[in-house]
Design a protein around this motif. Structure first.
Motif, PDB file in Angstrom:
ATOM      1  N   PRO A 193       0.809  -1.228   0.000  1.00  8.36           N
ATOM      2  CA  PRO A 193       0.000   0.000   0.000  1.00  8.36           C
ATOM      3  C   PRO A 193       0.840   1.274   0.000  1.00  8.36           C
ATOM      4  O   PRO A 193       0.415   2.295  -0.531  1.00  8.36           O
ATOM      5  N   GLY A 194       2.031   1.244   0.579  1.00  6.44           N
ATOM      6  CA  GLY A 194       2.875   2.431   0.608  1.00  6.44           C
ATOM      7  C   GLY A 194       3.289   2.861  -0.784  1.00  6.44           C
ATOM      8  O   GLY A 194       3.327   4.054  -1.100  1.00  6.44           O
ATOM      9  N   ARG A 195       3.595   1.892  -1.617  1.00  8.76           N
ATOM     10  CA  ARG A 195       3.980   2.191  -2.995  1.00  8.76           C
ATOM     11  C   ARG A 195       2.819   2.816  -3.755  1.00  8.76           C
ATOM     12  O   ARG A 195       2.989   3.757  -4.520  1.00  8.76           O
TER      13      ARG A 195
ATOM     14  N   LEU B 246      18.101   5.683 -21.736  1.00  9.07           N
ATOM     15  CA  LEU B 246      17.598   6.133 -20.443  1.00  9.07           C
ATOM     16  C   LEU B 246      16.803   4.988 -19.821  1.00  9.07           C
ATOM     17  O   LEU B 246      15.838   4.496 -20.414  1.00  9.07           O
ATOM     18  N   VAL B 247      17.217   4.566 -18.632  1.00  6.65           N
ATOM     19  CA  VAL B 247      16.604   3.415 -17.982  1.00  6.65           C
ATOM     20  C   VAL B 247      15.833   3.874 -16.747  1.00  6.65           C
ATOM     21  O   VAL B 247      16.385   4.515 -15.853  1.00  6.65           O
ATOM     22  N   LEU B 248      14.569   3.544 -16.723  1.00  5.61           N
ATOM     23  CA  LEU B 248      13.684   3.917 -15.617  1.00  5.61           C
ATOM     24  C   LEU B 248      13.885   2.989 -14.430  1.00  5.61           C
ATOM     25  O   LEU B 248      14.202   1.807 -14.595  1.00  5.61           O
ATOM     26  N   GLY B 249      13.643   3.515 -13.228  1.00  8.06           N
ATOM     27  CA  GLY B 249      13.766   2.708 -12.023  1.00  8.06           C
ATOM     28  C   GLY B 249      12.441   2.096 -11.606  1.00  8.06           C
ATOM     29  O   GLY B 249      11.366   2.543 -12.012  1.00  8.06           O
ATOM     30  N   ASP B 250      12.512   1.051 -10.794  1.00 10.91           N
ATOM     31  CA  ASP B 250      11.298   0.479 -10.212  1.00 10.91           C
ATOM     32  C   ASP B 250      10.865   1.330  -9.023  1.00 10.91           C
ATOM     33  O   ASP B 250      11.673   2.012  -8.393  1.00 10.91           O
ATOM     34  N   TRP B 251       9.557   1.294  -8.714  1.00 12.55           N
ATOM     35  CA  TRP B 251       8.985   2.121  -7.656  1.00 12.55           C
ATOM     36  C   TRP B 251       9.021   1.409  -6.319  1.00 12.55           C
ATOM     37  O   TRP B 251       8.809   0.200  -6.227  1.00 12.55           O
ATOM     38  N   ARG B 252       9.277   2.213  -5.274  1.00  9.38           N
ATOM     39  CA  ARG B 252       9.269   1.725  -3.893  1.00  9.38           C
ATOM     40  C   ARG B 252       8.478   2.712  -3.050  1.00  9.38           C
ATOM     41  O   ARG B 252       8.002   3.723  -3.556  1.00  9.38           O
ATOM     42  N   ASP B 253       8.351   2.441  -1.788  1.00  8.53           N
ATOM     43  CA  ASP B 253       7.577   3.336  -0.926  1.00  8.53           C
ATOM     44  C   ASP B 253       8.135   4.756  -0.941  1.00  8.53           C
ATOM     45  O   ASP B 253       7.389   5.731  -0.780  1.00  8.53           O
ATOM     46  N   ASP B 254       9.461   4.879  -1.126  1.00 11.14           N
ATOM     47  CA  ASP B 254      10.077   6.207  -1.100  1.00 11.14           C
ATOM     48  C   ASP B 254      10.247   6.802  -2.495  1.00 11.14           C
ATOM     49  O   ASP B 254      10.978   7.771  -2.675  1.00 11.14           O
TER      50      ASP B 254
ATOM     51  N   THR C  74      11.993  13.250  -4.089  1.00  7.12           N
ATOM     52  CA  THR C  74      13.067  14.075  -3.527  1.00  7.12           C
ATOM     53  C   THR C  74      13.562  15.147  -4.492  1.00  7.12           C
ATOM     54  O   THR C  74      14.136  16.144  -4.062  1.00  7.12           O
ATOM     55  N   GLY C  75      13.365  14.920  -5.805  1.00 11.12           N
ATOM     56  CA  GLY C  75      13.873  15.869  -6.784  1.00 11.12           C
ATOM     57  C   GLY C  75      15.353  15.730  -7.052  1.00 11.12           C
ATOM     58  O   GLY C  75      15.939  16.534  -7.782  1.00 11.12           O
ATOM     59  N   VAL C  76      15.998  14.716  -6.471  1.00  8.73           N
ATOM     60  CA  VAL C  76      17.429  14.513  -6.672  1.00  8.73           C
ATOM     61  C   VAL C  76      17.688  14.117  -8.115  1.00  8.73           C
ATOM     62  O   VAL C  76      17.020  13.245  -8.687  1.00  8.73           O
TER      63      VAL C  76
END
Length: 268
Positions: free
Chosen positions: A27-29, A231-239, A258-260
């Protein structure tokens, strides 16, 4: 031939995400992705989901369950705000049909597809087609996506399909854990085919200078000599996750929320 998308993309921000793997057990994701959707400004041109929006999709009855009951209406709200939403099938949710997506104003996106941005033809793909060293997986991919087999599976009772999906996910996790990491990444041959428009990526617009994909869970960017930029996309996590944005400043790989800036990393 991959379909080609054209639009007034030059000035409006575009966002590319993949590998959310949303499920009732994370649920956090889901909440993080809902926060992302709510954060998109009205001036955004489009959101492209390049596969694996859901951890698995096997039956329309999932529309009555979380996270579909939260996520699909949130995407529909984006379309009501004038943001076009595209969704490409991934290796986990390839059975998510165009008819289901259309209920929410979401446009189904074929894998692969071509996006024209500021006169540049950009190749979009989920990423599993790039893993040509994983011959066993590609054989399974061809079998499981056969329309006759899919038609048979859709006729099975929902509880039976749930059991099959859980079993396939367990076997998949075991198989991936036993494989060399290089086998589960995009291969040199797969990338060459993609940029040059060969094999499953054959297109009149080839060769391509830019490729965007997910699937490997290894976010970053990479300049391939004689080919172009990956360009390789990342997998999603709670953060959150690393995603791709295109705006008046060009292409960026950055982390939400975070905008990093992620552009200093290199895809392996």
């Amino acid at each position: 031939m991959p379909p080609r998308l054209e639009g007034a993309w030059t000035e409006q921000p575009l966002f590319f995400v993949s590998d959310l793997h949303l499920s009732g057990t994370a649920p956090g994701r889901t909440q993080t992705f809902l926060h992302f959707c709510a954060s998109l400004a009205r001036g955004t041109g489009a959101l492209f989901v390049l596969g694996d929006l859901f951890d698995y999709w096997i039956h329309w009855r999932q529309l009555e369950e979380s996270p579909a009951t939260e996520v699909l209406p949130a995407l529909a709200e984006l379309t009501r705000r004038g943001i076009r939403v595209y969704c490409m099938p991934g290796n986990r949710d390839f059975a998510l049909t165009a008819s289901v997506l259309e209920r929410f104003g979401i446009e189904a996106l074929a894998d692969p597809s071509i996006l024209l941005v500021a006169r540049e033809a950009v190749l979009l793909t989920h990423g599993d087609l790039l893993c040509t060293d994983d011959a066993a997986y590609l054989r399974f991919r061809r079998v499981i996506r056969n329309p006759l087999l899919l038609g048979f599976l859709r006729a099975l009772p929902y509880p039976v399909l749930q059991g099959l999906a859980r079993g396939l996910r367990r076997r998949s996790r075991r198989a991936v854990a036993q494989k060399d990491l290089r086998v589960t990444d995009a291969s040199a041959e797969g990338l060459r085919q993609a940029f040059l428009g060969q094999g499953p990526f054959a297109a009149a617009e080839a060769p391509f200078t830019r490729l965007i994909h997910g699937h490997t869970h290894r976010p970053g960017q990479q300049d391939l000599p004689g080919l172009g930029r990956r360009l390789v996309l990342g997998d999603w996590r709670d953060d959150g996750a690393c995603l791709v944005r295109h705006d008046h400043l060009g292409w960026h790989l950055w982390h939400f929320p975070t905008g990093v800036d992620c552009t200093d990393s290199s895809a392996p």
